[in-house]
Design a protein around this motif. Sequence first.
Motif, mmCIF file in Angstrom:
data_model
loop_
_atom_site.group_PDB
_atom_site.id
_atom_site.type_symbol
_atom_site.label_atom_id
_atom_site.label_comp_id
_atom_site.label_asym_id
_atom_site.label_seq_id
_atom_site.Cartn_x
_atom_site.Cartn_y
_atom_site.Cartn_z
ATOM 1 N N LEU A 43 0.834 -1.212 0.000
ATOM 2 C CA LEU A 43 0.000 0.000 0.000
ATOM 3 C C LEU A 43 0.862 1.254 0.000
ATOM 4 C CD1 LEU A 43 -2.982 -0.884 2.386
ATOM 5 C CD2 LEU A 43 -3.061 -0.448 -0.075
ATOM 6 N N ASP A 44 1.980 1.206 0.722
ATOM 7 C CA ASP A 44 2.881 2.357 0.723
ATOM 8 C C ASP A 44 3.406 2.636 -0.676
ATOM 9 O OD1 ASP A 44 2.723 3.423 3.193
ATOM 10 O OD2 ASP A 44 4.285 2.148 4.093
ATOM 11 N N LEU A 45 3.757 1.561 -1.364
ATOM 12 C CA LEU A 45 4.281 1.725 -2.726
ATOM 13 C C LEU A 45 3.180 2.281 -3.657
ATOM 14 C CD1 LEU A 45 6.325 -1.591 -2.927
ATOM 15 C CD2 LEU A 45 7.267 0.740 -2.919
ATOM 16 N N VAL A 46 1.976 1.770 -3.474
ATOM 17 C CA VAL A 46 0.870 2.224 -4.338
ATOM 18 C C VAL A 46 0.497 3.678 -4.005
ATOM 19 C CG1 VAL A 46 -1.555 1.847 -4.955
ATOM 20 C CG2 VAL A 46 -0.042 -0.112 -4.682
ATOM 21 N N SER A 47 0.430 4.009 -2.701
ATOM 22 C CA SER A 47 0.087 5.381 -2.305
ATOM 23 C C SER A 47 1.075 6.379 -2.889
ATOM 24 C CB SER A 47 0.099 5.538 -0.779
ATOM 25 O OG SER A 47 -0.858 4.707 -0.208
ATOM 26 N N ALA A 48 2.340 5.961 -2.968
ATOM 27 C CA ALA A 48 3.367 6.850 -3.504
ATOM 28 C C ALA A 48 3.090 7.188 -4.964
ATOM 29 C CB ALA A 48 4.742 6.197 -3.346
ATOM 30 N N ALA A 49 2.383 6.281 -5.660
ATOM 31 C CA ALA A 49 2.082 6.532 -7.084
ATOM 32 C C ALA A 49 0.886 7.460 -7.246
ATOM 33 C CB ALA A 49 1.822 5.207 -7.784
ATOM 34 N N LYS A 50 0.326 7.953 -6.150
ATOM 35 C CA LYS A 50 -0.800 8.899 -6.138
ATOM 36 C C LYS A 50 -2.039 8.384 -6.891
ATOM 37 C CE LYS A 50 1.633 13.203 -5.285
ATOM 38 N NZ LYS A 50 2.352 12.535 -4.203
ATOM 39 N N PRO A 51 -2.662 7.343 -6.366
ATOM 40 C CA PRO A 51 -3.951 6.917 -6.948
ATOM 41 C C PRO A 51 -5.053 7.869 -6.497
ATOM 42 C CG PRO A 51 -3.409 5.568 -5.052
ATOM 43 C CD PRO A 51 -2.276 6.531 -5.191
ATOM 44 N N LYS A 52 -6.194 7.811 -7.153
ATOM 45 C CA LYS A 52 -7.306 8.685 -6.747
ATOM 46 C C LYS A 52 -7.924 8.197 -5.450
ATOM 47 C CE LYS A 52 -9.420 11.106 -10.518
ATOM 48 N NZ LYS A 52 -10.349 10.985 -11.632
ATOM 49 N N ALA A 53 -8.018 6.900 -5.320
ATOM 50 C CA ALA A 53 -8.604 6.300 -4.112
ATOM 51 C C ALA A 53 -8.158 4.850 -4.049
ATOM 52 C CB ALA A 53 -10.125 6.362 -4.173
ATOM 53 N N ILE A 54 -8.205 4.294 -2.825
ATOM 54 C CA ILE A 54 -7.903 2.870 -2.688
ATOM 55 C C ILE A 54 -9.053 2.215 -1.921
ATOM 56 C CG2 ILE A 54 -6.349 1.150 -1.685
ATOM 57 C CD1 ILE A 54 -4.021 2.972 -2.196
ATOM 58 N N ALA A 55 -9.605 1.161 -2.521
ATOM 59 C CA ALA A 55 -10.692 0.429 -1.857
ATOM 60 C C ALA A 55 -10.166 -0.940 -1.475
ATOM 61 C CB ALA A 55 -11.868 0.282 -2.820
ATOM 62 N N ILE A 56 -10.294 -1.295 -0.225
ATOM 63 C CA ILE A 56 -9.769 -2.587 0.217
ATOM 64 C C ILE A 56 -10.919 -3.540 0.521
ATOM 65 C CG2 ILE A 56 -8.310 -3.769 1.896
ATOM 66 C CD1 ILE A 56 -6.668 -1.249 2.104
ATOM 67 N N ASP A 57 -11.040 -4.530 -0.359
ATOM 68 C CA ASP A 57 -12.124 -5.504 -0.241
ATOM 69 C C ASP A 57 -11.614 -6.727 0.511
ATOM 70 O OD1 ASP A 57 -14.134 -7.285 -0.559
ATOM 71 O OD2 ASP A 57 -14.186 -7.224 -2.750
ATOM 72 N N LEU A 58 -11.232 -6.505 1.764
ATOM 73 C CA LEU A 58 -10.768 -7.601 2.632
ATOM 74 C C LEU A 58 -11.518 -7.459 3.931
ATOM 75 C CD1 LEU A 58 -6.894 -7.248 2.253
ATOM 76 C CD2 LEU A 58 -8.332 -8.972 1.169
ATOM 77 N N ILE A 59 -11.755 -8.576 4.582
ATOM 78 C CA ILE A 59 -12.446 -8.479 5.871
ATOM 79 C C ILE A 59 -11.372 -8.351 6.951
ATOM 80 C CG2 ILE A 59 -14.146 -9.561 7.386
ATOM 81 C CD1 ILE A 59 -15.059 -8.690 4.491
ATOM 82 N N LEU A 60 -11.271 -7.166 7.495
ATOM 83 C CA LEU A 60 -10.255 -6.911 8.530
ATOM 84 C C LEU A 60 -10.984 -6.606 9.841
ATOM 85 C CD1 LEU A 60 -8.084 -4.578 6.277
ATOM 86 C CD2 LEU A 60 -7.496 -6.903 6.918
ATOM 87 N N ALA A 61 -11.793 -7.575 10.256
ATOM 88 C CA ALA A 61 -12.647 -7.332 11.421
ATOM 89 C C ALA A 61 -11.991 -7.737 12.746
ATOM 90 C CB ALA A 61 -13.965 -8.070 11.255
ATOM 91 N N GLU A 62 -10.973 -8.592 12.669
ATOM 92 C CA GLU A 62 -10.310 -9.059 13.897
ATOM 93 C C GLU A 62 -8.903 -8.491 13.961
ATOM 94 O OE1 GLU A 62 -11.875 -11.214 15.923
ATOM 95 O OE2 GLU A 62 -13.623 -11.413 14.601
ATOM 96 N N PRO A 63 -8.391 -8.230 15.161
ATOM 97 C CA PRO A 63 -6.991 -7.802 15.258
ATOM 98 C C PRO A 63 -6.070 -8.948 14.831
ATOM 99 C CG PRO A 63 -8.145 -7.560 17.376
ATOM 100 C CD PRO A 63 -9.046 -8.316 16.475
ATOM 101 N N GLY A 64 -4.915 -8.605 14.316
ATOM 102 C CA GLY A 64 -4.001 -9.656 13.879
ATOM 103 C C GLY A 64 -2.576 -9.147 13.857
ATOM 104 N N GLU A 65 -1.658 -10.028 13.419
ATOM 105 C CA GLU A 65 -0.237 -9.645 13.367
ATOM 106 C C GLU A 65 -0.039 -8.555 12.326
ATOM 107 O OE1 GLU A 65 2.873 -12.578 13.006
ATOM 108 O OE2 GLU A 65 1.626 -13.977 14.180
ATOM 109 N N GLY A 66 0.787 -7.584 12.648
ATOM 110 C CA GLY A 66 1.135 -6.532 11.688
ATOM 111 C C GLY A 66 0.107 -5.429 11.606
ATOM 112 N N ASP A 67 -0.793 -5.386 12.581
ATOM 113 C CA ASP A 67 -1.825 -4.346 12.554
ATOM 114 C C ASP A 67 -1.241 -2.932 12.607
ATOM 115 O OD1 ASP A 67 -4.009 -5.868 12.224
ATOM 116 O OD2 ASP A 67 -4.713 -5.810 14.312
ATOM 117 N N ASP A 68 -0.165 -2.773 13.404
ATOM 118 C CA ASP A 68 0.413 -1.426 13.546
ATOM 119 C C ASP A 68 0.957 -0.929 12.226
ATOM 120 O OD1 ASP A 68 -0.316 -1.533 16.126
ATOM 121 O OD2 ASP A 68 1.679 -2.136 16.882
ATOM 122 N N GLU A 69 1.720 -1.826 11.554
ATOM 123 C CA GLU A 69 2.274 -1.421 10.255
ATOM 124 C C GLU A 69 1.143 -1.081 9.288
ATOM 125 O OE1 GLU A 69 3.393 -3.948 12.066
ATOM 126 O OE2 GLU A 69 5.359 -4.671 11.356
#
Length: 594
Positions: A78-104
């Motif tokens: 996502l960092d690499l993609v954000s750097a390319a300046k997209p108009k928007a990013i939609a994340i179609d993943l279910i991120l409902a539970e805490p997990g490893e790497g949440d901070d990053e």
Amino acid sequence: MHRRVGYVLVLTAAFLLGWLISFTRLPATIDNAAYDWMFNLHQPAYPPAQSALLTIDEASLTSTGGRRNLRRTLARALDLVSAAKPKAIAIDLILAEPGEGDDELRAALTRVPNLVLGADIPQQGGWEWPIFRAQARAIGHVHADPDPVSRHLPLMKLQQTDRLWAICLETYRLAAQATSVLETPTDLEVGPRVIPARPDTRDLLIRYRRPGQIPRLSVRDVIESPARASLFTGKAVFVGFTAQSEVKDRLMTPMEVMMPGVEIHAHAYETIAAGDFLTEARPWVSTAACLALAVLAGLIFWRMPGWLAYAAAGVLLLAAHLLPHLLFRQGIVFPTFAPLLVAWLSVASAAAYQYFGTKRELARTEQERSRYQQAIHFVTHEMRTPLTAIQGSSELMSRYNLNPDKQKQMAQMINAESKRLARMITTFLNLERLGDGSLDLKREAFSLAEALGACVDRARAVAERKQMTIEVSRADDAPLTGDRELLEYAIYNLLTNAVKYSPAESIVTVTSERTGDKLRLSVADQGMGMDAQELKHIFDKFYRTKRAEAAGIEGTGIGLSIVQEIVRHHGGRIEVASQPGQGSCFTLILPATT
Ligand code: ADP
């Protein structure tokens, strides 16, 4: 008249049948198949894609430490993609539970300019919210239509009291810098875009593009070659699983390829972004089209002669086949089955009705013509008898010197026969003129008893040849107003018929009685009679019963039609009672003069 009513009824039935069948299951299946076919056939020229897919495929998962490390991997990508300046990013993943790497991941999400996260509806209902809700500028639902083929996308989903727009719509809203989705009864308005979506469904028909038309990179591609992330510049990025092991349900599309939900939302986004929508025709429009097709089919076979009607019906059917295509090209989805069924049914029934109707008519006129010919034959034959008598007598008179007595007798005979001839001609002419209403009736007052007496006397001469008797059982007198000559003709006709259709030595009974202002004159015989079917036709011109013809009794079948006309012209009517083999009773009911 009857024919016209029958025709309208047949066409109405064809229309109703086709229209009602359209509410059953079968047409929906056929309409869907037709939709998919037209969808592939009429692919418009799309503008360049305004979205791109960032996919998490099998290779991305295995090369980056699998599912367990997914959030960290995603954060890097996502960092690499954000750097390319997209108009928007939609994340179609279910991120409902805490997990490893949440901070990053949280840190990376904060750097995304326009972030849309997906919310799902779990088995137990309600919404399953992402834990990174605070980082998102919008939350959209990630559902697609699970129908065997995913043609629609529900733009709105309601769970308990919370309503969410689809993730593709929220992404478009952010990309278009619109603050909200405006709702009208027929549309949704997002920034400059008006999206047709009726309030009952709020569904969008997705204009799927051909596979490969929406560019895509996998997470692994981006991490391994960051330069390639420039593909996402200025685009709406849809992030989601494509790995077989992770995607629960891939859905079938009209393009006949299976797609995971994220890709379906990307196609829906393109549909909204291009503004080239498909809208379904309202049910009443298709009903009106069905009705119009039935009416046109009816008019064609009613108005046009022979082959021209068939050619026009062919054009109509062609138009019914082409109509859904033409409309589809205009972005209107029109049902295929119902109009086609109605068109075929009404053309077939209209053609069959007219074909058999014409055939029946032809047979009828043919029959009438042959009866007419028979009648003419009979008439000329009848005329020959008085003519021969006139000819013979006049020849005798001119050739021989006859004594005055003989001469007088001959002259009387010529006079009588020519009068008979004139009467015959008048009768036949009157028949025609009575038929077309151009006969002027005389209006004279006369006594029924006198007229009846004259007729019975004349008929007795005929009856005697068969040793029959005519009994006048009761003769109420009454003054009548009308055409005496014609009424006598009518009465005489009934009497001679009674004699003609009865066996030798039988009795004909005549009754005339007056009840109030009505006069009833009955002629009853003990003859062959008629059945109910025959009774319906005896007043038709040239109609003769099979019974009468089989018995070899000569006749023209016009006498009763004249009688009926005469009686009708005098404001009266005729009643007939008859049984085969039992005899018949004809009753004239006439208004008496008071
Ligand atoms: P026609 O007697 O010259 O045939 P009409 O018009 O007078 O013509 O009668 C029509 C038909 O009705 C007849 O051919 C006969 O079959 C039937 N019909 C008329 N009168 C009688 C009757 N009194 N008894 C039985 N049949 C009759």
